[in-house]
Design a protein around this motif. Structure first.
Motif, PDB file in Angstrom:
ATOM      1  N   TYR A 147       0.844  -1.203   0.000  1.00 55.51           N
ATOM      2  CA  TYR A 147       0.000   0.000   0.000  1.00 55.51           C
ATOM      3  C   TYR A 147       0.876   1.249   0.000  1.00 55.51           C
ATOM      4  CZ  TYR A 147      -3.769   3.188   1.420  1.00 55.51           C
ATOM      5  OH  TYR A 147      -4.694   4.223   1.477  1.00 55.51           O
ATOM      6  N   ALA A 148       1.906   1.253   0.844  1.00 51.65           N
ATOM      7  CA  ALA A 148       2.815   2.400   0.909  1.00 51.65           C
ATOM      8  C   ALA A 148       3.658   2.508  -0.357  1.00 51.65           C
ATOM      9  CB  ALA A 148       3.719   2.277   2.139  1.00 51.65           C
ATOM     10  N   VAL A 149       4.119   1.362  -0.879  1.00 47.97           N
ATOM     11  CA  VAL A 149       4.921   1.346  -2.103  1.00 47.97           C
ATOM     12  C   VAL A 149       4.146   1.938  -3.271  1.00 47.97           C
ATOM     13  CG1 VAL A 149       5.846  -0.185  -3.905  1.00 47.97           C
ATOM     14  CG2 VAL A 149       6.472  -0.550  -1.511  1.00 47.97           C
ATOM     15  N   ILE A 150       2.925   1.454  -3.467  1.00 46.63           N
ATOM     16  CA  ILE A 150       2.126   1.873  -4.620  1.00 46.63           C
ATOM     17  C   ILE A 150       1.766   3.349  -4.533  1.00 46.63           C
ATOM     18  CG2 ILE A 150      -0.139   1.572  -5.702  1.00 46.63           C
ATOM     19  CD1 ILE A 150       0.243  -1.477  -5.150  1.00 46.63           C
ATOM     20  N   LEU A 154       2.712   6.460  -7.089  1.00 46.54           N
ATOM     21  CA  LEU A 154       1.644   7.300  -7.628  1.00 46.54           C
ATOM     22  C   LEU A 154       1.777   8.767  -7.239  1.00 46.54           C
ATOM     23  CD1 LEU A 154      -1.520   5.054  -7.198  1.00 46.54           C
ATOM     24  CD2 LEU A 154      -0.776   6.131  -9.338  1.00 46.54           C
ATOM     25  N   LEU A 155       2.314   9.028  -6.051  1.00 47.27           N
ATOM     26  CA  LEU A 155       2.364  10.406  -5.547  1.00 47.27           C
ATOM     27  C   LEU A 155       3.751  11.036  -5.611  1.00 47.27           C
ATOM     28  CD1 LEU A 155       0.000  10.075  -2.443  1.00 47.27           C
ATOM     29  CD2 LEU A 155      -0.535  11.033  -4.697  1.00 47.27           C
ATOM     30  N   LEU A 201       3.022   7.593   4.513  1.00 46.37           N
ATOM     31  CA  LEU A 201       4.306   7.108   5.008  1.00 46.37           C
ATOM     32  C   LEU A 201       4.369   7.153   6.540  1.00 46.37           C
ATOM     33  CD1 LEU A 201       6.819   8.597   2.407  1.00 46.37           C
ATOM     34  CD2 LEU A 201       5.784   6.317   2.476  1.00 46.37           C
ATOM     35  N   SER A 202       3.710   8.118   7.132  1.00 48.69           N
ATOM     36  CA  SER A 202       3.649   8.174   8.603  1.00 48.69           C
ATOM     37  C   SER A 202       2.912   6.961   9.139  1.00 48.69           C
ATOM     38  CB  SER A 202       2.963   9.460   9.053  1.00 48.69           C
ATOM     39  OG  SER A 202       3.701  10.596   8.673  1.00 48.69           O
TER      40      SER A 202
END
Length: 305
Positions: A147-150, A154-155, A201-202
């Motif tokens: 979830y964090a990787v994707i 994207l961002l 990321l937090s």
């Protein structure tokens, strides 16, 4: 070996193709070429060697015997017999030119006979996901690390190779910066962390392993691989019912596309994506069919009868 065909002769530096490829591999490794580049260059050169040895020289030959004509015939063979697309053949030609440049620089041949050869590759718009497709895709993610990787791709527009190499020291949530080190072309760049990505990321930090080196890491492998990322992305694509191909590269394209849709200056997109040539970035300035329909209708009043 047919010595009468050696037209770029340097008698002290006669080198077989097999020897030359081995020396070129050593040169690429010492020069810091990426493993990906080395692997692809070597594969292209070994296939060229097989063709020349089997179809042209009928056995061992030296690099001084390679001519422009032989290379052009090989590129035609790739198209007509192997069915390779122009983009694939252009990549092969890049490998050959790099190899021959090395031979020129080291006085094995007098000139790069591939230099004048060009392959016209049709310009194509990048594949990307629409906002609704992104939302459907994200809704299927069932792994906190992915979830964090994707979302980071994207961002922030990172390449998958940059995601994998990102270390804990490269992510500064205090200053809200990502430090991308020795990326494509051996270039460093800094990417600001947006408010949305900062929150993601937090949250990731609350479940991430302590004392890890790689920023994105699973508990099983202490890292994350490109193969695993793309494998899981394909599963999420299928679950979301998305027909088009989805990969880390497509998500990076989606980042550039969404910025272009928000009228972000192309020079800023170029810096964020780490493109060395702005022509590469300009591909993101695509137009939709609805945009084109609106454009042509702007003339309705001009020539109103």
């Amino acid at each position: 070996m047919n010595t009468k065909n050696i037209i770029q002769i340097n008698k002290e530096n006669i080198l077989t193709m097999e020897e030359a490829i081995g020396q070129f591999e050593t040169h690429m490794t010492a020069s810091g070429f990426s493993k990906h580049t080395i692997r692809h260059y070597l594969a292209d050169l070994h296939r060229l060697d097989d063709y020349l040895a089997g179809s042209v020289f009928n056995g061992e030959y030296v690099v001084q015997e390679i001519t422009r004509q032989y290379l052009e015939e090989y590129l035609v063979y790739l198209k007509d017999v192997r069915g390779n697309a122009d983009q694939t053949r252009d990549a092969v030609l890049t490998s050959i030119k790099s190899f021959l440049n090395y031979l020129v620089d080291n006085d094995y041949v007098e000139k790069n006979v591939a230099k004048p050869i060009t392959i016209k590759v049709p310009a194509q718009e990048r594949e990307f996901l629409t906002q609704s497709e992104v939302e459907a895709f994200i809704s299927q993610i069932d792994h906190p690390v992915l979830y964090a990787v994707i979302w980071t791709i994207l961002l922030a527009g990172l390449r998958v190779s940059e995601i994998i190499k990102l270390t804990v020291q490269d992510v500064d949530l205090t200053e809200r910066m990502l430090f991308i080190r020795q990326a494509k072309g051996k270039k460093d760049r800094i990417i600001p962390i947006s408010e949305s990505l900062f929150q993601i990321l937090s949250d990731y930090e609350t479940i991430a392993m302590e004392n890890r080196t790689c920023y994105f890491a699973t508990y099983q492998t202490l890292s994350i691989s490109e193969q695993y990322i793309n494998k899981k992305m394909n599963q999420y694509r299928e679950a979301a019912g998305i027909e088009k191909r989805v990969s880390a590269h497509v998500l990076r394209h989606s980042f550039g596309s969404m910025l272009a849709d928000q009228n972000c200056p192309v020079q800023i997109i170029q810096r964020l994506l780490g493109h060395s040539n702005i022509r590469t970035t300009s591909i993101y300035l695509h137009t939709s069919k609805s945009d084109m329909k609106k454009a042509v209708n702007l003339l309705n009043d001009v020539f109103e009868k």
